[in-house]
Write a protein that holds these residues in place. Structure first.
Motif, mmCIF file in Angstrom:
data_model
loop_
_atom_site.group_PDB
_atom_site.id
_atom_site.type_symbol
_atom_site.label_atom_id
_atom_site.label_comp_id
_atom_site.label_asym_id
_atom_site.label_seq_id
_atom_site.Cartn_x
_atom_site.Cartn_y
_atom_site.Cartn_z
ATOM 1 N N PRO A 30 29.573 61.377 36.407
ATOM 2 C CA PRO A 30 30.530 60.186 37.215
ATOM 3 C C PRO A 30 32.049 60.090 36.661
ATOM 4 N N GLU A 31 32.695 59.592 37.615
ATOM 5 C CA GLU A 31 34.101 59.417 37.098
ATOM 6 C C GLU A 31 34.344 58.181 37.811
ATOM 7 N N PRO A 32 35.527 57.351 36.889
ATOM 8 C CA PRO A 32 36.024 55.863 37.443
ATOM 9 C C PRO A 32 36.897 56.388 38.827
ATOM 10 N N THR A 33 36.754 55.158 39.787
ATOM 11 C CA THR A 33 37.407 55.186 40.829
ATOM 12 C C THR A 33 38.763 55.165 40.851
ATOM 13 N N GLY A 34 39.213 54.450 39.653
ATOM 14 C CA GLY A 34 40.559 54.072 39.487
ATOM 15 C C GLY A 34 40.828 52.680 39.461
ATOM 16 N N VAL A 35 41.940 52.010 40.208
ATOM 17 C CA VAL A 35 42.049 50.304 40.142
ATOM 18 C C VAL A 35 41.445 49.699 41.103
ATOM 19 N N VAL A 36 40.726 48.830 40.693
ATOM 20 C CA VAL A 36 39.875 48.039 41.545
ATOM 21 C C VAL A 36 40.507 46.775 41.762
ATOM 22 N N GLY A 97 45.980 32.465 41.726
ATOM 23 C CA GLY A 97 46.729 31.904 43.098
ATOM 24 C C GLY A 97 45.383 31.846 44.302
ATOM 25 N N GLN A 98 45.951 31.828 45.433
ATOM 26 C CA GLN A 98 44.794 31.813 46.417
ATOM 27 C C GLN A 98 44.520 33.295 46.789
ATOM 28 N N ALA A 99 43.204 33.556 46.932
ATOM 29 C CA ALA A 99 42.878 34.833 47.042
ATOM 30 C C ALA A 99 43.097 35.340 48.631
ATOM 31 N N ALA A 100 43.198 34.294 49.765
ATOM 32 C CA ALA A 100 43.456 34.872 51.000
ATOM 33 C C ALA A 100 44.962 34.973 51.116
ATOM 34 N N GLU A 101 45.942 34.445 50.105
ATOM 35 C CA GLU A 101 47.035 35.147 50.352
ATOM 36 C C GLU A 101 47.418 36.259 49.509
ATOM 37 N N ILE A 102 46.692 36.548 48.256
ATOM 38 C CA ILE A 102 47.133 37.671 47.566
ATOM 39 C C ILE A 102 46.337 39.039 47.988
ATOM 40 N N MET A 103 45.007 38.894 48.202
ATOM 41 C CA MET A 103 44.250 40.111 48.377
ATOM 42 C C MET A 103 44.521 41.025 49.674
ATOM 43 N N PRO A 104 45.165 40.468 50.891
ATOM 44 C CA PRO A 104 45.654 41.315 51.800
ATOM 45 C C PRO A 104 46.621 42.560 51.358
ATOM 46 N N TYR A 105 47.456 41.974 50.221
ATOM 47 C CA TYR A 105 48.602 42.955 49.878
ATOM 48 C C TYR A 105 47.752 44.072 48.865
ATOM 49 N N LEU A 106 46.771 43.564 48.126
ATOM 50 C CA LEU A 106 45.877 44.552 47.239
ATOM 51 C C LEU A 106 45.244 45.181 48.009
ATOM 52 N N ALA A 107 44.647 44.857 49.206
ATOM 53 C CA ALA A 107 43.733 45.490 50.083
ATOM 54 C C ALA A 107 44.464 46.776 50.953
ATOM 55 N N SER A 108 45.883 46.602 51.191
ATOM 56 C CA SER A 108 46.515 47.490 51.970
ATOM 57 C C SER A 108 47.506 48.288 50.964
ATOM 58 N N HIS A 109 47.370 48.062 49.565
ATOM 59 C CA HIS A 109 48.033 48.498 48.731
ATOM 60 C C HIS A 109 47.691 50.168 48.402
ATOM 61 N N ALA A 110 48.537 51.130 48.490
ATOM 62 C CA ALA A 110 48.127 52.724 48.229
ATOM 63 C C ALA A 110 47.558 52.999 47.035
ATOM 64 N N ASP A 111 48.078 52.145 45.931
ATOM 65 C CA ASP A 111 47.646 52.552 44.562
ATOM 66 C C ASP A 111 46.514 51.748 44.240
ATOM 67 N N VAL A 112 45.808 50.888 45.101
ATOM 68 C CA VAL A 112 44.535 50.327 44.872
ATOM 69 C C VAL A 112 43.534 51.389 45.379
ATOM 70 N N ASN A 113 42.259 51.723 44.587
ATOM 71 C CA ASN A 113 41.427 52.524 45.154
ATOM 72 C C ASN A 113 40.193 52.023 45.577
ATOM 73 N N SER A 133 41.104 49.885 55.253
ATOM 74 C CA SER A 133 40.634 51.039 56.131
ATOM 75 C C SER A 133 42.011 51.690 56.288
ATOM 76 N N GLY A 134 43.098 51.339 56.016
ATOM 77 C CA GLY A 134 44.410 51.792 56.475
ATOM 78 C C GLY A 134 44.755 53.021 54.961
ATOM 79 N N THR A 135 44.237 52.692 53.985
ATOM 80 C CA THR A 135 44.395 53.283 52.942
ATOM 81 C C THR A 135 43.201 54.062 52.605
ATOM 82 N N VAL A 136 42.102 53.935 53.253
ATOM 83 C CA VAL A 136 40.754 54.653 53.040
ATOM 84 C C VAL A 136 40.380 54.375 51.341
ATOM 85 N N LYS A 137 39.774 53.136 51.257
ATOM 86 C CA LYS A 137 39.568 52.716 50.074
ATOM 87 C C LYS A 137 38.127 52.348 49.744
ATOM 88 N N ARG A 138 37.406 52.488 48.929
ATOM 89 C CA ARG A 138 36.012 51.932 48.620
ATOM 90 C C ARG A 138 35.962 50.362 48.692
#
Length: 181
Positions: A30-36, A97-113, A133-138
């Motif tokens: 097993p290996e870590p996925t990265g940034v979650v 902060g509000q998850a509904a405002e912050i999480m979309p940026y993290l969900a589409s960020h290429a450095d979040v795995n 789905s745009g950055t194919v993350k788990r």
């Protein structure tokens, strides 16, 4: 705590030698996925922070956690405690902060795995899964509401690990039928 006991057992439990029929052997590790990126549950501020962070970092990942907007002081004090602990810098990053405002940026960020959507509402889960789905993350999105008092288990640990399988030949392998090149 349950998750600290898993840190030295992950390779033995989730990896191992694989039976193979042929002149080679195979093993998986097993290996870590990265940034979650994750959302802390709102119903219990301190327990929610720990319950969201522990299964992610115990397997070697880093976490960007969006804390509950109604209790930011607890998240900030917890972050200060982590900053003075033995935890390496950058392993746990807490945003308030509000998850509904912050999480979309993290969900589409290429450095979040990966995303942990355990504490997200159903509507937010759908939009974040689409953004991811745009950055194919788990994406870990269990059914139902998070239950912090339930037995922890290993599902959230396994969700943020990748299993690497290695194949290795045994003995000399001939490149041609005659044995020479």
């Amino acid at each position: 705590m349950h998750y600290s006991g898993w840190t030295d057992k992950l390779a033995a439990v989730f990896g191992g030698a694989n039976p193979v029929s042929g002149p080679y052997f195979s093993y998986s590790a097993p290996e870590p996925t990265g940034v979650v990126a994750a959302i802390a549950p709102a119903d219990s501020p301190l327990l929610g922070l720990v319950a969201a962070i522990a299964p992610i970092i115990c397997s070697g990942n880093s976490v960007v956690l969006v804390a509950d907007k109604d209790t930011p002081n607890i998240a900030i004090l917890f972050a200060e405690t982590l900053a003075t602990s033995d935890l390496p810098n950058g392993v746990v990053n807490i945003l308030t902060g509000q998850a509904a405002e912050i999480m979309p940026y993290l969900a589409s960020h290429a450095d979040v795995n990966a995303l942990d959507l355990s504490a997200a509402s159903q509507e937010l889960r759908i939009s974040l899964t689409e953004a991811a789905s745009g950055t194919v993350k788990r994406v870990y999105s269990p059914r139902g509401e998070p239950n912090l008092r339930a037995a922890p288990g290993t599902a959230r640990i396994r969700a943020f690990m990748e299993i690497k399988t290695i194949w290795h030949p045994v003995g000399a392998v001939s490149l041609t039928a005659g044995g020479s090149y």
